[in-house]
Design a protein around this motif. Structure first.
Motif, PDB file in Angstrom:
ATOM      1  N   ILE A 105     -19.978 -50.158 -31.470  1.00  0.00           N
ATOM      2  CA  ILE A 105     -21.289 -49.816 -30.930  1.00  0.00           C
ATOM      3  C   ILE A 105     -21.769 -48.496 -31.522  1.00  0.00           C
ATOM      4  O   ILE A 105     -22.938 -48.349 -31.870  1.00  0.00           O
ATOM      5  CB  ILE A 105     -21.251 -49.751 -29.387  1.00  0.00           C
ATOM      6  N   GLY A 106     -20.860 -47.541 -31.663  1.00  0.00           N
ATOM      7  CA  GLY A 106     -21.224 -46.251 -32.235  1.00  0.00           C
ATOM      8  C   GLY A 106     -21.709 -46.368 -33.667  1.00  0.00           C
ATOM      9  O   GLY A 106     -22.722 -45.787 -34.051  1.00  0.00           O
ATOM     10  N   VAL A 107     -20.997 -47.147 -34.473  1.00  0.00           N
ATOM     11  CA  VAL A 107     -21.386 -47.322 -35.870  1.00  0.00           C
ATOM     12  C   VAL A 107     -22.699 -48.082 -35.969  1.00  0.00           C
ATOM     13  O   VAL A 107     -23.597 -47.712 -36.723  1.00  0.00           O
ATOM     14  CB  VAL A 107     -20.259 -48.037 -36.661  1.00  0.00           C
ATOM     15  N   ALA A 108     -22.840 -49.145 -35.171  1.00  0.00           N
ATOM     16  CA  ALA A 108     -24.083 -49.917 -35.189  1.00  0.00           C
ATOM     17  C   ALA A 108     -25.248 -49.065 -34.702  1.00  0.00           C
ATOM     18  O   ALA A 108     -26.348 -49.115 -35.253  1.00  0.00           O
ATOM     19  CB  ALA A 108     -23.944 -51.161 -34.316  1.00  0.00           C
ATOM     20  N   GLY A 109     -24.998 -48.272 -33.678  1.00  0.00           N
ATOM     21  CA  GLY A 109     -26.045 -47.405 -33.145  1.00  0.00           C
ATOM     22  C   GLY A 109     -26.468 -46.330 -34.129  1.00  0.00           C
ATOM     23  O   GLY A 109     -27.644 -45.980 -34.222  1.00  0.00           O
ATOM     24  N   ALA A 110     -25.517 -45.802 -34.870  1.00  0.00           N
ATOM     25  CA  ALA A 110     -25.844 -44.771 -35.867  1.00  0.00           C
ATOM     26  C   ALA A 110     -26.768 -45.353 -36.935  1.00  0.00           C
ATOM     27  O   ALA A 110     -27.719 -44.704 -37.370  1.00  0.00           O
ATOM     28  CB  ALA A 110     -24.572 -44.212 -36.486  1.00  0.00           C
ATOM     29  N   GLY A 111     -26.496 -46.588 -37.347  1.00  0.00           N
ATOM     30  CA  GLY A 111     -27.365 -47.245 -38.332  1.00  0.00           C
ATOM     31  C   GLY A 111     -28.750 -47.482 -37.765  1.00  0.00           C
ATOM     32  O   GLY A 111     -29.755 -47.265 -38.436  1.00  0.00           O
ATOM     33  N   ALA A 112     -28.811 -47.913 -36.515  1.00  0.00           N
ATOM     34  CA  ALA A 112     -30.112 -48.154 -35.878  1.00  0.00           C
ATOM     35  C   ALA A 112     -30.866 -46.847 -35.672  1.00  0.00           C
ATOM     36  O   ALA A 112     -32.081 -46.789 -35.855  1.00  0.00           O
ATOM     37  CB  ALA A 112     -29.912 -48.860 -34.535  1.00  0.00           C
TER      38      ALA A 112
ATOM     39  N   ILE B  98     -24.830 -40.389 -31.689  1.00  0.00           N
ATOM     40  CA  ILE B  98     -25.402 -40.663 -30.372  1.00  0.00           C
ATOM     41  C   ILE B  98     -26.020 -42.055 -30.397  1.00  0.00           C
ATOM     42  O   ILE B  98     -26.744 -42.397 -31.327  1.00  0.00           O
ATOM     43  CB  ILE B  98     -26.505 -39.643 -30.026  1.00  0.00           C
ATOM     44  N   VAL B  99     -25.733 -42.858 -29.374  1.00  0.00           N
ATOM     45  CA  VAL B  99     -26.349 -44.172 -29.229  1.00  0.00           C
ATOM     46  C   VAL B  99     -27.255 -44.111 -28.001  1.00  0.00           C
ATOM     47  O   VAL B  99     -26.836 -43.678 -26.936  1.00  0.00           O
ATOM     48  CB  VAL B  99     -25.278 -45.275 -29.034  1.00  0.00           C
ATOM     49  N   ALA B 100     -28.522 -44.511 -28.163  1.00  0.00           N
ATOM     50  CA  ALA B 100     -29.476 -44.527 -27.058  1.00  0.00           C
ATOM     51  C   ALA B 100     -29.678 -45.960 -26.600  1.00  0.00           C
ATOM     52  O   ALA B 100     -29.866 -46.857 -27.414  1.00  0.00           O
ATOM     53  CB  ALA B 100     -30.804 -43.917 -27.499  1.00  0.00           C
ATOM     54  N   PHE B 101     -29.652 -46.176 -25.281  1.00  0.00           N
ATOM     55  CA  PHE B 101     -29.804 -47.504 -24.706  1.00  0.00           C
ATOM     56  C   PHE B 101     -30.911 -47.473 -23.667  1.00  0.00           C
ATOM     57  O   PHE B 101     -30.861 -46.689 -22.723  1.00  0.00           O
ATOM     58  CB  PHE B 101     -28.483 -47.947 -24.064  1.00  0.00           C
TER      59      PHE B 101
END
Length: 84
Positions: free
Chosen positions: A10-17, A46-49
């Motif tokens: 999730i962290g890696v995917a979130g960083a890309g997003a 940081i991942v924002a949801f």
């Protein structure tokens, strides 16, 4: 996922997003007042949801923590960036 944890994925995917979203936000940020970082600003990804786009709540996932922020303007900017 063999050696990859769910949180790491999730962290890696979130960083890309976030990087893609930042590209969209940059032009609008130029017209807004610049926000300065303070001494306790996060240095890790940081991942924002946003669970409900009609609310003002954003959940930030930083390292092993979750931080809930209430900021209607941030929700709107994230939704606009995601819709592009």
């Amino acid at each position: 996922m063999s050696d990859t944890s769910r949180r790491r994925f999730i962290g890696v995917a979130g960083a890309g997003a976030a990087a893609a979203g930042a590209t969209v936000l940059v032009p609008s940020a130029a017209s807004a007042a610049q926000t300065r970082l303070h001494g306790k600003a996060a240095t890790s990804p940081i991942v924002a949801f946003v669970a409900d786009g009609s609310s003002d709540e954003v959940t930030l996932m930083v390292d092993e923590r979750e931080v809930v922020v209430h900021d209607r303007d941030l929700v709107n900017r994230l939704r606009n960036a995601a819709g592009s």
